[in-house]
Structures are given as structure tokens and as C-alpha cells.
Write a protein that holds these residues in place. Structure first.
Motif, short mmCIF file in Angstrom:
data_model
loop_
_atom_site.label_atom_id
_atom_site.label_comp_id
_atom_site.label_asym_id
_atom_site.label_seq_id
_atom_site.Cartn_x
_atom_site.Cartn_y
_atom_site.Cartn_z
N PRO A 147 26.67 -28.03 -42.48
CA PRO A 147 27.17 -29.14 -43.30
C PRO A 147 28.51 -29.64 -42.78
CG PRO A 147 27.63 -27.07 -44.38
CD PRO A 147 26.83 -26.73 -43.16
N GLY A 148 28.79 -30.90 -42.96
CA GLY A 148 30.06 -31.47 -42.56
C GLY A 148 31.11 -31.30 -43.63
N GLU A 149 32.32 -31.70 -43.32
CA GLU A 149 33.44 -31.71 -44.27
C GLU A 149 33.83 -30.32 -44.75
OE1 GLU A 149 35.02 -34.51 -44.61
OE2 GLU A 149 33.48 -35.59 -43.49
N THR A 150 33.48 -29.26 -44.02
CA THR A 150 33.88 -27.91 -44.43
C THR A 150 34.81 -27.26 -43.42
OG1 THR A 150 31.95 -26.92 -43.37
CG2 THR A 150 31.73 -27.56 -45.67
N LEU A 151 34.87 -27.79 -42.20
CA LEU A 151 35.75 -27.26 -41.19
C LEU A 151 36.10 -28.35 -40.19
CD1 LEU A 151 33.69 -26.81 -38.53
CD2 LEU A 151 33.00 -24.85 -39.89
N ILE A 152 37.11 -28.09 -39.36
CA ILE A 152 37.50 -29.02 -38.31
C ILE A 152 36.94 -28.49 -37.00
CG2 ILE A 152 39.44 -30.06 -37.05
CD1 ILE A 152 39.08 -31.13 -39.87
N TYR A 153 36.20 -29.36 -36.28
CA TYR A 153 35.49 -28.93 -35.08
C TYR A 153 35.83 -29.85 -33.91
CZ TYR A 153 31.62 -27.47 -32.07
OH TYR A 153 30.86 -26.99 -31.02
N SER A 154 36.12 -29.25 -32.79
CA SER A 154 36.42 -29.97 -31.56
C SER A 154 37.68 -30.83 -31.73
CB SER A 154 35.21 -30.80 -31.14
OG SER A 154 35.35 -31.30 -29.84
N THR A 155 37.87 -31.79 -30.81
CA THR A 155 39.04 -32.65 -30.84
C THR A 155 38.70 -34.05 -31.36
OG1 THR A 155 38.66 -33.26 -28.53
CG2 THR A 155 40.14 -31.41 -28.94
N ALA A 156 37.53 -34.19 -31.95
CA ALA A 156 37.11 -35.50 -32.48
C ALA A 156 38.13 -36.01 -33.49
CB ALA A 156 35.75 -35.39 -33.13
N GLY A 157 38.46 -37.29 -33.39
CA GLY A 157 39.40 -37.91 -34.30
C GLY A 157 40.79 -38.04 -33.73
N ILE A 158 41.07 -37.35 -32.61
CA ILE A 158 42.37 -37.45 -31.95
C ILE A 158 42.16 -38.14 -30.61
CG2 ILE A 158 44.37 -36.19 -31.08
CD1 ILE A 158 43.61 -33.88 -32.90
N THR A 159 42.89 -39.21 -30.36
CA THR A 159 42.68 -39.97 -29.13
C THR A 159 44.01 -40.31 -28.45
OG1 THR A 159 42.72 -42.09 -30.32
CG2 THR A 159 40.57 -41.01 -30.04
N HIS A 160 43.91 -40.56 -27.13
CA HIS A 160 45.04 -41.02 -26.34
C HIS A 160 44.52 -42.06 -25.35
CE1 HIS A 160 48.37 -41.07 -23.45
NE2 HIS A 160 49.12 -40.54 -24.41
N THR A 161 45.31 -43.06 -25.07
CA THR A 161 44.84 -44.15 -24.22
C THR A 161 44.59 -43.73 -22.77
OG1 THR A 161 47.14 -44.81 -23.79
CG2 THR A 161 45.99 -45.91 -25.60
N ALA A 162 45.17 -42.60 -22.34
CA ALA A 162 45.02 -42.17 -20.95
C ALA A 162 43.80 -41.29 -20.71
CB ALA A 162 46.27 -41.43 -20.48
N LEU A 164 40.38 -38.52 -22.57
CA LEU A 164 39.76 -37.77 -23.65
C LEU A 164 40.53 -36.48 -23.90
CD1 LEU A 164 35.99 -38.12 -22.64
CD2 LEU A 164 37.27 -39.49 -24.30
N VAL A 165 40.80 -36.21 -25.16
CA VAL A 165 41.56 -35.01 -25.52
C VAL A 165 40.66 -33.78 -25.41
CG1 VAL A 165 42.85 -33.84 -27.33
CG2 VAL A 165 43.06 -36.33 -27.06
N HIS A 166 41.00 -32.88 -24.48
CA HIS A 166 40.28 -31.62 -24.33
C HIS A 166 40.96 -30.49 -25.10
CE1 HIS A 166 37.26 -32.05 -20.83
NE2 HIS A 166 37.38 -33.20 -21.45
N GLN A 167 42.27 -30.57 -25.22
CA GLN A 167 42.99 -29.51 -25.95
C GLN A 167 44.33 -30.05 -26.43
OE1 GLN A 167 43.47 -25.88 -23.74
NE2 GLN A 167 44.49 -24.80 -25.39
N LEU A 168 44.68 -29.69 -27.66
CA LEU A 168 45.96 -30.06 -28.23
C LEU A 168 46.51 -28.85 -28.97
CD1 LEU A 168 48.20 -32.05 -29.14
CD2 LEU A 168 46.72 -32.68 -31.05
N ARG A 169 47.71 -28.44 -28.57
CA ARG A 169 48.38 -27.33 -29.26
C ARG A 169 49.70 -27.84 -29.81
NH1 ARG A 169 49.13 -24.05 -25.32
NH2 ARG A 169 47.19 -22.88 -25.56
N LEU A 170 49.90 -27.70 -31.11
CA LEU A 170 51.10 -28.15 -31.79
C LEU A 170 51.81 -26.93 -32.36
CD1 LEU A 170 51.26 -31.20 -34.23
CD2 LEU A 170 52.76 -29.23 -34.42
N THR A 171 53.04 -26.69 -31.89
CA THR A 171 53.77 -25.47 -32.24
C THR A 171 55.06 -25.81 -32.97
OG1 THR A 171 52.92 -24.33 -30.28
CG2 THR A 171 54.85 -23.38 -31.33
#
Length: 259
Positions: A147-162, A164-171
Motif C-alpha cells: 500500500p502507498g502512503e505508509t512509507l517513503i521509498y526511493s528518491t521520488a519527489g526530489i529533483t535537481h535540474t542537473a 536524477l537524484v540517486h542519493q541525498l543525505r541531510l545531516t
């Protein structure tokens, strides 16, 4: 309901102390003291002083739709953790978180981790507690996740003009400075300072002629949470490898004056 059978042991992560709501991945606690070797006039060790007891907590978990209480360290470092792993009482003294990490990886669940120091012999008066923020970001609508809307999966929804986002780490990070020990060898207090945030970003360059973000420029991500805005790029690295698309590895930093 999963169960362990046979020998009487503590198995898996169910029941482990938690630092935010989600699915536990790991928990560890390292109980330490500072050893001082005391010598005599002939430089032989005649005594060992074991003082300044301090615990090191590491916790990681996967995000669920209940993960609205992840740590915001911008206002304070003090946190409360319940439990007695291995017989260690986590409610003694005080606990200060010094690192809180959110990580999105291509085709994996979003995972968060926290590192903290426990001062079991410290005095409990004073200090501001860490705030809370939602780790259930970004907003996603994936027609292959059920089912959807129960967890966050992959990097879908985050974009950059340069690319496709493969990994994003925010510390988020803080510097913790211990007080000098008391005459009886206890750390009674500690000081938190130097709050900042950093981003590590990995992009698949697309289109092929997309320019890498320039150092000193503002890193612009669409769909990322609000606390991923207004970072300055500190390093930018094109990576080329046989039989792989060119990747852009980018590091960026945020400090409170950038608000």
C-alpha cells in the motif's frame, strides 16, 4: 507476528530503545571511561584511574507515516531515551544528541539515524530539549508501491535540474564539549554549540550536457523538505566510470545566518 524459538536470547531489534517513531534497524550503546595510567618514579605503572564515564548511542530506523518526531537539533540537544539495554539505565543523568541524519537512496526505504552521548553521572538541571520535525518527506505518489502512503521509498519527489537524484543525505550536527571532570572523576555537564547542516548529493547527469552546480552557489532542490534549502555548495565532483553514466557528487553546507 514474528517470533524467535529455542534458546533464550534477545533477538532482533524489537523492544530496543528508540529515538524516533519508525521501524527499528539498529541500536548500540558503548559504555566508556577514560583510563589514566599512573606511574612511579621508575616509570612503572602503579595505578589505573578510570574516570569520566560516558556512553555513546547509535540508532537507526526506517521512516513510516508515524515518523513525525524526528530530531530537530537547531534549538537544543537534550533528548530522552527509555530502556535498560544490557542493564544500563538510560534515564540516569542526561543525553545529548549531536548528529541526526536523513537519507534517501534510489529504490530503497528512507532511513534516519541519530548519534548521541549519554552522561550517566551528570546533573540533570538546565538545558533545552531538541525539537521535532517530520521525516515523512517528500510527498510521494508511486503507482508501483502497495500500500502507498505508509512509507517513503526511493528518491521520488526530489529533483535537481542537473540530473536524477540517486542519493541525498541531510545531516544536522552539533559540537559537544564536556565539562572538566569533578574531583571524584565524574562528567557533570556538557556544552553544545556550532549547529549546522550538511548535504551530500549524488546525481546521474541528465541531460548529458547538464552543468554541475558551481562551488559557492546556492544548491537548489525541488520537493526536498524545508530544511534542505539555502545551502552553499562546498565541493562539486564529476565522476566518470566505464559502463556507467556520469555522476555528479556534490557537498553543501547550511549555517543559521543563511536562514
Amino acid at each position: 507476528m514474528s517470533q524467535h524459538y529455542g534458546q533464550s536470547i534477545k533477538y532482533g531489534v524489537l523492544g530496543a530503545p528508540t529515538l524516533f517513531t519508525g521501524d527499528n534497524v539498529s541500536f548500540s550503546y558503548r559504555d566508556t571511561v577514560t583510563p589514566d595510567e599512573l606511574e612511579d618514579g621508575g616509570s612503572d605503572i602503579v595505578a589505573l584511574a578510570l574516570h569520566s564515564r560516558k556512553g555513546e548511542i547509535n540508532f537507526s530506523g526506517e521512516v513510516t507515516d508515524g515518523s513525525t518526531d524526528f530530531l530537530d537539533l537547531s534549538g537544543g540537544a537534550a533528548i530522552t531515551v527509555a530502556g535498560t539495554p544490557g542493564g544500563i539505565a538510560l534515564d540516569a543523568g542526561f543525553i545529548l544528541a549531536y548528529e541526526a541524519v536523513e537519507e534517501w537512496i534510489l529504490m530503497q526505504r528512507k532511513q534516519c539515524s541519530v548519534r548521541a552521548y549519554h552522561y550517566p553521572e551528570g546533573e540533570t538541571a538546565g538545558g533545552t530539549s531538541a525539537g521535532a520535525l517530520s521525516a515523512f518527506t517528500p510527498s510521494q505518489s508511486l503507482n508501483f508501491l502497495f500500500p502507498g502512503e505508509t512509507l517513503i521509498y526511493s528518491t521520488a519527489g526530489i529533483t535537481h535540474t542537473a540530473g536524477l537524484v540517486h542519493q541525498l543525505r541531510l545531516t544536522q550536527s552539533l559540537t559537544i564539549t564536556d565539562d572538566e571532570p569533578s574531583p571524584d572523576g565524574k562528567i557533570l555537564g556538557a556544552f553544545s554549540s556550532g549547529y549546522k547542516r550538511t548535504i551530500s548529493l549524488l546525481l546521474l547527469c541528465k541531460p548529458h550536457d547538464a552543468a554541475i552546480p558551481a562551488v559557492r552557489s546556492v544548491l537548489t532542490l525541488s520537493g526536498a523538505p524545508a530544511h534542505a534549502a539555502n545551502y552553499r555548495v562546498t565541493s562539486a565532483e564529476p565522476r566518470m566510470e566505464r559502463k556507467k553514466g556520469m555522476m555528479y557528487s556534490i557537498e553543501a553546507t547550511w549555517i543559521p545566518p543563511f536562514e
